[in-house]
Motif scaffolding. Sequence first.
Motif, PDB file in Angstrom:
ATOM      1  N   GLU A 239      32.834  35.847  47.666  1.00  0.00           N
ATOM      2  CA  GLU A 239      33.196  35.103  48.864  1.00  0.00           C
ATOM      3  C   GLU A 239      32.322  33.862  48.982  1.00  0.00           C
ATOM      4  OE1 GLU A 239      33.410  35.691  53.713  1.00  0.00           O
ATOM      5  OE2 GLU A 239      32.784  37.348  52.401  1.00  0.00           O
ATOM      6  N   VAL A 240      32.973  32.763  49.191  1.00  0.00           N
ATOM      7  CA  VAL A 240      32.251  31.503  49.327  1.00  0.00           C
ATOM      8  C   VAL A 240      31.845  31.319  50.788  1.00  0.00           C
ATOM      9  CG1 VAL A 240      32.367  28.997  49.039  1.00  0.00           C
ATOM     10  CG2 VAL A 240      33.532  30.498  47.411  1.00  0.00           C
ATOM     11  N   VAL A 241      30.565  31.242  51.004  1.00  0.00           N
ATOM     12  CA  VAL A 241      30.060  31.041  52.362  1.00  0.00           C
ATOM     13  C   VAL A 241      29.953  29.541  52.615  1.00  0.00           C
ATOM     14  CG1 VAL A 241      28.170  31.456  53.973  1.00  0.00           C
ATOM     15  CG2 VAL A 241      28.766  33.188  52.248  1.00  0.00           C
ATOM     16  N   PRO A 242      30.635  29.039  53.629  1.00  0.00           N
ATOM     17  CA  PRO A 242      30.569  27.603  53.915  1.00  0.00           C
ATOM     18  C   PRO A 242      29.144  27.159  54.203  1.00  0.00           C
ATOM     19  CG  PRO A 242      32.294  28.681  55.204  1.00  0.00           C
ATOM     20  CD  PRO A 242      31.478  29.768  54.585  1.00  0.00           C
ATOM     21  N   ASP A 243      28.858  25.922  53.859  1.00  0.00           N
ATOM     22  CA  ASP A 243      27.528  25.376  54.133  1.00  0.00           C
ATOM     23  C   ASP A 243      27.224  25.396  55.633  1.00  0.00           C
ATOM     24  OD1 ASP A 243      27.124  24.925  51.462  1.00  0.00           O
ATOM     25  OD2 ASP A 243      27.751  22.828  51.516  1.00  0.00           O
ATOM     26  N   SER A 244      28.272  25.185  56.436  1.00  0.00           N
ATOM     27  CA  SER A 244      28.064  25.190  57.886  1.00  0.00           C
ATOM     28  C   SER A 244      27.590  26.559  58.367  1.00  0.00           C
ATOM     29  CB  SER A 244      29.357  24.797  58.605  1.00  0.00           C
ATOM     30  OG  SER A 244      30.395  25.734  58.333  1.00  0.00           O
ATOM     31  N   LYS A 245      28.118  27.632  57.736  1.00  0.00           N
ATOM     32  CA  LYS A 245      27.720  28.994  58.122  1.00  0.00           C
ATOM     33  C   LYS A 245      26.265  29.247  57.713  1.00  0.00           C
ATOM     34  CE  LYS A 245      28.718  33.317  59.439  1.00  0.00           C
ATOM     35  NZ  LYS A 245      27.428  33.995  59.264  1.00  0.00           N
ATOM     36  N   LYS A 246      25.888  28.777  56.536  1.00  0.00           N
ATOM     37  CA  LYS A 246      24.503  28.955  56.089  1.00  0.00           C
ATOM     38  C   LYS A 246      23.539  28.242  57.040  1.00  0.00           C
ATOM     39  CE  LYS A 246      25.716  29.301  51.165  1.00  0.00           C
ATOM     40  NZ  LYS A 246      25.588  28.663  49.837  1.00  0.00           N
ATOM     41  N   GLU A 247      23.906  27.015  57.397  1.00  0.00           N
ATOM     42  CA  GLU A 247      23.059  26.240  58.306  1.00  0.00           C
ATOM     43  C   GLU A 247      22.975  26.917  59.678  1.00  0.00           C
ATOM     44  OE1 GLU A 247      22.900  21.789  60.383  1.00  0.00           O
ATOM     45  OE2 GLU A 247      24.341  22.212  58.780  1.00  0.00           O
ATOM     46  N   ALA A 248      24.122  27.422  60.157  1.00  0.00           N
ATOM     47  CA  ALA A 248      24.147  28.080  61.459  1.00  0.00           C
ATOM     48  C   ALA A 248      23.331  29.367  61.447  1.00  0.00           C
ATOM     49  CB  ALA A 248      25.589  28.374  61.876  1.00  0.00           C
ATOM     50  N   ASP A 249      23.392  30.120  60.352  1.00  0.00           N
ATOM     51  CA  ASP A 249      22.620  31.360  60.251  1.00  0.00           C
ATOM     52  C   ASP A 249      21.117  31.080  60.240  1.00  0.00           C
ATOM     53  OD1 ASP A 249      24.749  33.084  60.345  1.00  0.00           O
ATOM     54  OD2 ASP A 249      24.910  33.333  58.173  1.00  0.00           O
ATOM     55  N   GLU A 250      20.729  29.971  59.627  1.00  0.00           N
ATOM     56  CA  GLU A 250      19.310  29.601  59.641  1.00  0.00           C
ATOM     57  C   GLU A 250      18.853  29.286  61.071  1.00  0.00           C
ATOM     58  OE1 GLU A 250      18.727  26.399  56.947  1.00  0.00           O
ATOM     59  OE2 GLU A 250      19.187  27.577  55.151  1.00  0.00           O
ATOM     60  N   LEU A 251      19.718  28.587  61.802  1.00  0.00           N
ATOM     61  CA  LEU A 251      19.409  28.292  63.201  1.00  0.00           C
ATOM     62  C   LEU A 251      19.326  29.572  64.019  1.00  0.00           C
ATOM     63  CD1 LEU A 251      21.756  25.213  63.683  1.00  0.00           C
ATOM     64  CD2 LEU A 251      19.257  25.173  63.780  1.00  0.00           C
ATOM     65  N   LYS A 252      20.242  30.492  63.738  1.00  0.00           N
ATOM     66  CA  LYS A 252      20.232  31.766  64.461  1.00  0.00           C
ATOM     67  C   LYS A 252      18.953  32.550  64.179  1.00  0.00           C
ATOM     68  CE  LYS A 252      22.300  35.330  62.880  1.00  0.00           C
ATOM     69  NZ  LYS A 252      23.317  36.263  62.345  1.00  0.00           N
ATOM     70  N   ALA A 253      18.520  32.551  62.909  1.00  0.00           N
ATOM     71  CA  ALA A 253      17.296  33.267  62.550  1.00  0.00           C
ATOM     72  C   ALA A 253      16.098  32.689  63.304  1.00  0.00           C
ATOM     73  CB  ALA A 253      17.066  33.189  61.042  1.00  0.00           C
ATOM     74  N   GLN A 254      16.048  31.359  63.396  1.00  0.00           N
ATOM     75  CA  GLN A 254      14.971  30.728  64.158  1.00  0.00           C
ATOM     76  C   GLN A 254      15.057  31.116  65.640  1.00  0.00           C
ATOM     77  OE1 GLN A 254      14.823  26.455  63.439  1.00  0.00           O
ATOM     78  NE2 GLN A 254      15.575  26.757  61.357  1.00  0.00           N
ATOM     79  N   ALA A 255      16.287  31.139  66.156  1.00  0.00           N
ATOM     80  CA  ALA A 255      16.482  31.507  67.563  1.00  0.00           C
ATOM     81  C   ALA A 255      16.081  32.953  67.816  1.00  0.00           C
ATOM     82  CB  ALA A 255      17.942  31.281  67.960  1.00  0.00           C
ATOM     83  N   ASN A 256      16.420  33.836  66.874  1.00  0.00           N
ATOM     84  CA  ASN A 256      16.046  35.243  67.022  1.00  0.00           C
ATOM     85  C   ASN A 256      14.532  35.410  67.092  1.00  0.00           C
ATOM     86  OD1 ASN A 256      18.699  36.055  66.967  1.00  0.00           O
ATOM     87  ND2 ASN A 256      18.696  36.632  64.817  1.00  0.00           N
ATOM     88  N   ALA A 257      13.818  34.637  66.265  1.00  0.00           N
ATOM     89  CA  ALA A 257      12.356  34.711  66.269  1.00  0.00           C
ATOM     90  C   ALA A 257      11.809  34.251  67.616  1.00  0.00           C
ATOM     91  CB  ALA A 257      11.792  33.858  65.135  1.00  0.00           C
ATOM     92  N   LEU A 258      12.415  33.200  68.168  1.00  0.00           N
ATOM     93  CA  LEU A 258      11.989  32.712  69.485  1.00  0.00           C
ATOM     94  C   LEU A 258      12.321  33.717  70.575  1.00  0.00           C
ATOM     95  CD1 LEU A 258      13.126  29.004  69.090  1.00  0.00           C
ATOM     96  CD2 LEU A 258      10.763  29.790  69.344  1.00  0.00           C
ATOM     97  N   TYR A 259      13.471  34.372  70.445  1.00  0.00           N
ATOM     98  CA  TYR A 259      13.879  35.392  71.416  1.00  0.00           C
ATOM     99  C   TYR A 259      12.842  36.516  71.470  1.00  0.00           C
ATOM    100  CZ  TYR A 259      16.745  38.980  73.671  1.00  0.00           C
ATOM    101  OH  TYR A 259      17.216  39.947  74.522  1.00  0.00           O
TER     102      TYR A 259
END
Length: 341
Positions: A239-259
Amino acid sequence: MSAEELKAQGNKAFSAKEFDKAIELFTKAIEVSPTPNHVLYSNRSACYTSIHKYNEALKDAQECVKINPTWAKGYNRVGAAQFGLKDLESAKVSYEKALDLDPSNKIAEAGLQAIVDMEMASGQTPDMGIGKIFSDPNLIEKLKANPKSAELMKDPEIVAKVRQLQANPTTVSQEMFTNPKLMQVVACILGVDLSGIPGGDVSATTASSEDVPMPDAPPAEAPKAAPKKTEAPKKKVEEVVPDSKKEADELKAQANALYKKKHLDEAIELYNKAWDTHKDITYLNNRAAAEFEKGEYDTAIATCKTAVDEGREMRADYKLVAKSFARMAQNTRCFEQVESH
């Protein structure tokens, strides 16, 4: 100091979630009030409800409606306390009384809906709801085996809480947001990525560690099978993961750490960026959780509704979580209010 001044200070303490201090101030206001004041008892009842002292909350709420039996909001207080005591039938009567006095009473409407949700969750209606999720007798072992929840399940307090939820799933909405660890475990069960714990079907993720393949024994005289033509192995399509999804997941990971660090404003901002980058309602669910944690219940409800609307073609379990968060936020917002007048 006058009763009105003490009440104003009590309301301020309540808004800051300093409930013990608010109770002390409302108690002093009651003592110095020249006449019995139903609002003061109502506000103190709200404080007791917020710290889950439902018996005290019920006593104050009953005193409130005794002083002013025509005040619909007093019956909201009675209903909330009875709801906390799991006396759903009495709570239903109280909320219906509130609606009789004030047909536009949104809190009473939300309270009645909460009762319906609780009945569904506990299996008292044909739709088993959340109760069905917690009915698995192997849930504890699956959570311990699941790498996404195994570390959390090493805490005996969390294990005990999960067992309590199994015994009475109706307490999910009350317990979930008072214990961050339990909130993460419940989120894992429901299938939402929260606070760094990716969601998923617990039973599906643990099946491989529990089920041991047991091939049948060959027959006593197995006939010789004709040699089969060997076929070239099919190439696995990745499955090809779109670049936008990869970028969004990185943002989510940062947000989770802040949470996790309770930096909720920063986390919400990053969840927003993740959603703007790639439309996956997981980011909205997480944003709603952060908004709930801030006490911004109306905002959390709006976010959850957006997730439900945007997720009509997405995974049904994510939509379920969005609806669950919305309902919990609505119920908590209704129960955690005091009168300023």
